[in-house]
Design an enzyme around this catalytic site. Structure first.
Site, PDB file in Angstrom:
ATOM      1  N   GLU A 187      -2.095  11.537   3.288  1.00  0.00           N
ATOM      2  CA  GLU A 187      -3.123  11.445   4.312  1.00  0.00           C
ATOM      3  C   GLU A 187      -3.040  12.717   5.148  1.00  0.00           C
ATOM      4  O   GLU A 187      -1.969  13.292   5.334  1.00  0.00           O
ATOM      5  CB  GLU A 187      -2.919  10.222   5.199  1.00  0.00           C
ATOM      6  CG  GLU A 187      -3.172   8.903   4.513  1.00  0.00           C
ATOM      7  CD  GLU A 187      -3.054   7.741   5.483  1.00  0.00           C
ATOM      8  OE1 GLU A 187      -4.092   7.191   5.879  1.00  0.00           O
ATOM      9  OE2 GLU A 187      -1.919   7.402   5.844  1.00  0.00           O
ATOM     10  N   GLU A 236       0.852  -1.187   0.000  1.00  0.00           N
ATOM     11  CA  GLU A 236       0.000   0.000   0.000  1.00  0.00           C
ATOM     12  C   GLU A 236       0.884   1.231   0.000  1.00  0.00           C
ATOM     13  O   GLU A 236       1.849   1.316   0.770  1.00  0.00           O
ATOM     14  CB  GLU A 236      -0.916   0.011   1.229  1.00  0.00           C
ATOM     15  CG  GLU A 236      -1.761   1.283   1.350  1.00  0.00           C
ATOM     16  CD  GLU A 236      -2.682   1.256   2.562  1.00  0.00           C
ATOM     17  OE1 GLU A 236      -3.184   0.158   2.900  1.00  0.00           O
ATOM     18  OE2 GLU A 236      -2.896   2.332   3.168  1.00  0.00           O
TER      19      GLU A 236
END
Length: 270
Positions: free
Chosen positions: A156, A151
């Site tokens: 974020e 991932e």
């Protein structure tokens, strides 16, 4: 997209402009979505996720129920992902056995658009507020069991840390709290304007950028000792605006709803 992680790089940028111009795509463009027009997203490129309970709170004890109605091209050249308080009495099963208190949106390009090497960039404006968790990220194609396929969290942002952007790798033996993460502190609140977030991916090297400046780089040698590099495969794209979970915490009274993540474009270059 997982909760608080191991920090391996912290950078403070003090000279970034607050706004990056939305220029036309440059040479080497192989795919893009400019989100022109209005209405639902283009299903030739995107899958719309729905639900919560059946996905165990999306692995993070998140409080939002993803719905199709939370995603729309707004007619001004943006994808608008809106988090809102759920209607009282709505049947929106959450991981905790209750009905979800919020609705929001999530899309993926799985089996439709992916990138193995190149540059992927997104221009977007994030919403502020405690408990909000907008993200643009990538998952390794063709591998069912997370995190064995890898991932890459391109960006974020937790809504109560208004100047900090995170970039992260998850893989076998370095996921969840043990993910490998870098962060950058910008000179201004990210929610004030649009910014460009990007990953430059080449064989055995991944670089994270904000507004054209690199703040984090990973190679196999930088992984924790004995851990496997699993990033030499195609990765598909994900956008979402999560609400709640251990990392951002739950919304507070001052968190404003509805609130919207605006995506101007996403582009892949060779």
């Amino acid at each position: 997209m997982k909760k608080l992680l191991s920090m391996v790089a912290v950078v403070v940028l003090t000279a970034l402009s607050g706004c990056t111009d939305s220029s036309r795509p440059g040479p080497g463009l192989v795919w893009s979505d400019e989100f022109d027009g209005s209405g639902p997203v283009d299903e030739r490129s995107w899958n719309v996720a729905t639900g919560n309970k059946e996905f165990d709170g999306w692995g993070n004890e998140e409080l939002q129920y993803y719905t199709k109605d939370s995603l729309v091209r707004d007619g001004d050249g943006h994808l608008a992902i809106t988090a809102a308080k759920a209607d009282p009495g709505a049947e929106l099963p959450c991981w905790n056995g209750k009905n979800c208190e919020y609705t929001s949106g999530r899309i993926t390009s799985e089996d439709k658009v992916s990138m193995q090497n190149g540059r992927v960039e997104v221009r977007m404006k994030v919403p502020a507020g405690t408990g909000l968790w907008p993200a643009f990220w990538m998952l390794g194609s063709g591998v069912d069991e997370w995190p064995n396929g890898g991932e890459i969290d391109v960006m974020e942002w937790v809504g109560n840390e208004t100047k900090t952007v995170y970039g992260t790798l998850h893989g076998p033996g370095y996921s969840d709290d043990a993910g490998v993460q870098g962060e950058v502190e910008l000179p201004a609140d990210l929610s004030d304007d649009f910014h460009v977030f990007a990953v430059q991916k080449s064989p055995e090297r991944i670089q994270w950028q904000v507004d054209g400046r690199t703040f984090f780089e990973m190679t196999p040698e930088k992984l924790p000792e004995g851990k496997k590099w699993v990033f030499e495969r195609p990765f598909y794209l994900l956008f979402n605006l999560a609400v709640g979970g251990p990392w951002p915490g739950s919304p507070i009274e001052e968190t404003k709803f509805p609130t919207t993540l605006l995506v101007d474009y996403v582009r892949i270059y060779n």
